[in-house]
Write a protein that holds these residues in place. Structure first.
Motif, PDB file in Angstrom:
ATOM      1  N   THR A   1      -0.285   9.488   3.578  1.00 18.95           N
ATOM      2  CA  THR A   1      -0.729   8.571   2.527  1.00 18.95           C
ATOM      3  C   THR A   1      -1.917   7.744   2.984  1.00 18.95           C
ATOM      4  O   THR A   1      -2.829   7.462   2.201  1.00 18.95           O
ATOM      5  CB  THR A   1       0.415   7.619   2.160  1.00 18.95           C
ATOM      6  OG1 THR A   1       1.633   8.248   2.487  1.00 18.95           O
ATOM      7  CG2 THR A   1       0.367   7.288   0.718  1.00 18.95           C
TER       8      THR A   1
ATOM      9  N   PHE B   1      -7.006   0.483  -7.716  1.00 19.41           N
ATOM     10  CA  PHE B   1      -5.639   0.396  -8.236  1.00 19.41           C
ATOM     11  C   PHE B   1      -4.761   1.456  -7.575  1.00 19.41           C
ATOM     12  O   PHE B   1      -3.663   1.168  -7.086  1.00 19.41           O
ATOM     13  CB  PHE B   1      -5.667   0.601  -9.751  1.00 19.41           C
ATOM     14  CG  PHE B   1      -4.338   0.451 -10.398  1.00 19.41           C
ATOM     15  CD1 PHE B   1      -3.809  -0.807 -10.615  1.00 19.41           C
ATOM     16  CD2 PHE B   1      -3.611   1.557 -10.780  1.00 19.41           C
ATOM     17  CE1 PHE B   1      -2.580  -0.952 -11.201  1.00 19.41           C
ATOM     18  CE2 PHE B   1      -2.374   1.418 -11.367  1.00 19.41           C
ATOM     19  CZ  PHE B   1      -1.861   0.164 -11.580  1.00 19.41           C
ATOM     20  N   ALA B   2      -5.291   2.684  -7.511  1.00 13.68           N
ATOM     21  CA  ALA B   2      -4.528   3.751  -6.866  1.00 13.68           C
ATOM     22  C   ALA B   2      -4.358   3.469  -5.381  1.00 13.68           C
ATOM     23  O   ALA B   2      -3.314   3.765  -4.802  1.00 13.68           O
ATOM     24  CB  ALA B   2      -5.234   5.086  -7.071  1.00 13.68           C
TER      25      ALA B   2
ATOM     26  N   VAL C   1      -4.037   0.585  -3.943  1.00 11.02           N
ATOM     27  CA  VAL C   1      -2.972  -0.399  -3.745  1.00 11.02           C
ATOM     28  C   VAL C   1      -1.607   0.233  -3.957  1.00 11.02           C
ATOM     29  O   VAL C   1      -0.661  -0.015  -3.200  1.00 11.02           O
ATOM     30  CB  VAL C   1      -3.201  -1.591  -4.695  1.00 11.02           C
ATOM     31  CG1 VAL C   1      -2.006  -2.503  -4.694  1.00 11.02           C
ATOM     32  CG2 VAL C   1      -4.427  -2.355  -4.285  1.00 11.02           C
ATOM     33  N   MET C   2      -1.505   1.090  -4.970  1.00 11.38           N
ATOM     34  CA  MET C   2      -0.221   1.756  -5.217  1.00 11.38           C
ATOM     35  C   MET C   2       0.152   2.647  -4.037  1.00 11.38           C
ATOM     36  O   MET C   2       1.296   2.668  -3.581  1.00 11.38           O
ATOM     37  CB  MET C   2      -0.319   2.607  -6.484  1.00 11.38           C
ATOM     38  CG  MET C   2      -0.181   1.780  -7.730  1.00 11.38           C
ATOM     39  SD  MET C   2       1.369   0.916  -7.661  1.00 11.38           S
ATOM     40  CE  MET C   2       1.092  -0.430  -8.733  1.00 11.38           C
ATOM     41  N   LEU C   3      -0.845   3.385  -3.521  1.00  8.43           N
ATOM     42  CA  LEU C   3      -0.572   4.241  -2.367  1.00  8.43           C
ATOM     43  C   LEU C   3      -0.182   3.400  -1.167  1.00  8.43           C
ATOM     44  O   LEU C   3       0.656   3.809  -0.358  1.00  8.43           O
ATOM     45  CB  LEU C   3      -1.816   5.057  -2.026  1.00  8.43           C
ATOM     46  CG  LEU C   3      -1.949   6.352  -2.783  1.00  8.43           C
ATOM     47  CD1 LEU C   3      -3.245   7.013  -2.426  1.00  8.43           C
ATOM     48  CD2 LEU C   3      -0.798   7.266  -2.405  1.00  8.43           C
TER      49      LEU C   3
ATOM     50  N   GLY D   1       1.510   0.689  -1.287  1.00  7.72           N
ATOM     51  CA  GLY D   1       2.924   0.378  -1.467  1.00  7.72           C
ATOM     52  C   GLY D   1       3.806   1.529  -1.020  1.00  7.72           C
ATOM     53  O   GLY D   1       4.804   1.343  -0.322  1.00  7.72           O
ATOM     54  N   ILE D   2       3.429   2.746  -1.391  1.00 10.06           N
ATOM     55  CA  ILE D   2       4.197   3.926  -0.978  1.00 10.06           C
ATOM     56  C   ILE D   2       4.197   4.048   0.538  1.00 10.06           C
ATOM     57  O   ILE D   2       5.222   4.312   1.173  1.00 10.06           O
ATOM     58  CB  ILE D   2       3.600   5.186  -1.623  1.00 10.06           C
ATOM     59  CG1 ILE D   2       3.774   5.126  -3.134  1.00 10.06           C
ATOM     60  CG2 ILE D   2       4.254   6.428  -1.074  1.00 10.06           C
ATOM     61  CD1 ILE D   2       3.049   6.221  -3.851  1.00 10.06           C
TER      62      ILE D   2
ATOM     63  N   ALA E   1       6.208  -3.186   0.337  1.00 10.11           N
ATOM     64  CA  ALA E   1       6.252  -2.441  -0.906  1.00 10.11           C
ATOM     65  C   ALA E   1       6.389  -3.363  -2.103  1.00 10.11           C
ATOM     66  O   ALA E   1       6.075  -2.974  -3.219  1.00 10.11           O
ATOM     67  CB  ALA E   1       7.408  -1.451  -0.873  1.00 10.11           C
TER      68      ALA E   1
ATOM     69  N   THR F   1       2.074  -5.651  -2.649  1.00  9.78           N
ATOM     70  CA  THR F   1       1.482  -4.920  -3.766  1.00  9.78           C
ATOM     71  C   THR F   1       1.171  -5.853  -4.922  1.00  9.78           C
ATOM     72  O   THR F   1       0.103  -5.762  -5.539  1.00  9.78           O
ATOM     73  CB  THR F   1       2.449  -3.816  -4.212  1.00  9.78           C
ATOM     74  OG1 THR F   1       2.914  -3.146  -3.048  1.00  9.78           O
ATOM     75  CG2 THR F   1       1.773  -2.839  -5.105  1.00  9.78           C
TER      76      THR F   1
ATOM     77  N   LEU G   1      -2.486  -6.535  -6.452  1.00  7.91           N
ATOM     78  CA  LEU G   1      -2.765  -6.300  -7.865  1.00  7.91           C
ATOM     79  C   LEU G   1      -3.303  -7.565  -8.512  1.00  7.91           C
ATOM     80  O   LEU G   1      -4.210  -7.505  -9.356  1.00  7.91           O
ATOM     81  CB  LEU G   1      -1.498  -5.830  -8.578  1.00  7.91           C
ATOM     82  CG  LEU G   1      -1.068  -4.412  -8.248  1.00  7.91           C
ATOM     83  CD1 LEU G   1       0.189  -4.063  -9.007  1.00  7.91           C
ATOM     84  CD2 LEU G   1      -2.164  -3.440  -8.609  1.00  7.91           C
TER      85      LEU G   1
ATOM     86  N   SER H   1     -11.426  -3.506 -10.262  1.00 11.42           N
ATOM     87  CA  SER H   1     -10.522  -2.516  -9.705  1.00 11.42           C
ATOM     88  C   SER H   1     -11.246  -1.227  -9.371  1.00 11.42           C
ATOM     89  O   SER H   1     -10.624  -0.186  -9.196  1.00 11.42           O
ATOM     90  CB  SER H   1      -9.380  -2.228 -10.674  1.00 11.42           C
ATOM     91  OG  SER H   1      -9.887  -1.619 -11.821  1.00 11.42           O
TER      92      SER H   1
END
Lengths: 144, 177, 139
Positions: free
Chosen positions: B3, B14-15, B17-19, B21-22, B48, B52, B56, B64
């Protein structure tokens, strides 16, 4: 000097012995956790030095930080050990000290990250951008 | 752990930040495998969850989308990273092996914590007793750092400051935008 | 988010459970994984969830802004206060053994409980305050 347990007969030089040691399968298996840590750390490092976006730099710093966490925790692990909660049944526990250090470091890390993000927000308000190059350009324009 | 590589490539913040979190969640599960349940707990809830949300929030306040730099030269940073990584990997050849109970880290104070904390502190979770009692000074320092960071955040983007400086900062703000 | 009734309902159901779980983590940290740091973050996460779903104004009504700001310093004061209390009772700074005159182990229990409480209060307040700062900035 390599302190590997490799007892190669008549080693030519210390450096060469170190490289020969890597061919030893046990050694590669024994060191892979450090290599994971190095790969992750270099990922974070690369993001920090090559990207101009400030939020992305902070994400990179966080990856860097997590890699250090993994280094500490993997050092504290003992094969066959269990989590350091005294139950009376297990005899081998992992080292609790790195856990304590990293536990607090995570929370401190998020607090400092929040501070960095707050700075980013202020920078955005002052300059209208969060790209490093544009900020530099604007500062130079103002200086002229 | 791949990741992290994706985080580098993507430009959509945005992606990213989501990644991230993963990625935090995955490292939390790695910590469980490494027997550090307390740390995994913290990483899962902090990395996580809260991190995040904060990121955000920043993206909502800024932008973003990462812009493509005009002159993007990845070669020099890549070289620096590769050299540093190679030096570090060379350094690992001297490091004691993973999971070996004879490692120096397991010889110093850790055995005392594990053996004596049952009588001295009397609580089963050694991490808690080391955290709060044996290393109380450290933890006090860490709490103070968190405290200071929060003061800093509130000074930078807290409400009170905005209300006072709103009239003065408004014209500048519009000029920049 | 007025139209997402499922989200609102689930949040309402989850919030007490999250807060209860945070308190469990806080006070059960001696026996299982957990402690002030984790509990503080989980506690804050509950309020962040509430604020995300119900809006910042409702969240402010639930937890006024001054409360976490007070909590930030209160937690540090509890921690340092336990240390000073140990000094006043004749021990060293942050020496919990003297907190209970009869049994040092009980003193340690008490000290750890109070210290973790201080940590939890500070961390939860810090996270809620930072969230409020970020969310309140956008308007």
């Amino acid at each position: 000097m390599p302190r590997d347990g490799c007892n190669a007969p008549a080693p030519q030089s210390a450096a060469l012995r170190g490289w020969l040691g890597t061919t030893n399968k046990m050694q590669i298996l024994g060191l892979y956790n450090y290599w994971i840590f190095i790969v992750l750390m270099m990922c974070g490092f690369y993001v920090v030095i090559s990207r101009g976006n400030l939020v992305k730099k902070l994400v990179g710093l966080n990856i860097f930080q997590t890699s250090v966490f993994i280094l500490y925790i993997s050092m504290g692990k003992i094969i066959g050990g269990t989590a350091p909660i005294l139950t009376g049944t297990a005899t081998v526990y992992s080292n609790p000290l790195p856990h304590v250090l990293i536990l607090t470091a995570i929370v401190v890390g998020i607090a400092t990250t929040a501070l960095g993000l707050a700075l980013v927000v202020r920078i955005h308000e002052a300059y209208g951008t969060i790209e490093e190059d544009e900020i530099h350009a604007q500062s130079e324009d103002e200086a002229l | 752990m791949v990741t992290a590589l994706a985080v580098i490539r993507l430009r959509d913040l945005f992606a990213v930040v989501m990644l991230f979190g993963i990625y935090s969640l995955l490292s939390a599960s790695l910590f469980v495998v490494l027997d550090a349940v307390d740390v995994a707990f913290t990483e899962a809830s902090v990395g996580a969850g809260v991190a995040t949300v904060f990121m955000l929030g920043t993206l909502a306040l800024t932008t973003s989308r990462e812009k493509t730099p005009a002159a993007h030269k990845p070669l020099l940073p890549l070289l620096a990273v590769l050299v540093t990584g190679a030096a570090l990997i060379y350094g690992t050849f001297d490091i004691p092996h993973y999971g070996d109970p004879g490692n120096p880290i397991h010889q110093h104070v850790a055995p005392r914590y594990l053996e004596d904390s049952a009588e001295e502190i009397g609580i089963p979770n050694v991490v808690s007793s080391v955290l709060a009692s044996y290393r109380g000074y450290d933890t006090l320092g860490e709490v103070t750092v968190v405290f200071t960071a929060a003061i800093g955040v509130l000074l930078l983007i807290g409400d009170a400051r905005r209300r006072r400086s709103e009239d003065r900062s408004r014209p500048d703000h519009e000029e920049d935008a | 988010m007025k139209q997402y009734s499922i989200l609102r309902l689930i949040t309402k159901l989850l919030l007490p459970l999250i807060l209860l779980f945070a308190l469990y983590v806080q006070f059960h940290g001696d026996f299982g994984p957990g402690g002030g740091f984790q509990a503080g973050v989980i506690f804050a996460a509950g309020f962040v969830l509430y604020a995300l779903v119900y809006g910042l104004d409702n969240a402010r009504r639930l937890m006024p802004t001054w409360l976490p700001r007070l909590g930030i310093s209160l937690g540090v004061l509890i921690y340092a206060g336990v240390g000073v209390a140990g000094m006043l009772l004749g021990g060293a700074f942050l020496d919990y053994g003297v907190l209970d005159p009869h049994d040092p182990v009980h003193g340690q229990h008490l000290g750890i409980l109070l210290v973790e409480l201080g940590v939890g209060i500070t961390v939860a307040s810090v996270m809620i305050s930072i969230f409020h700062a970020f969310a309140g900035r956008g308007r």
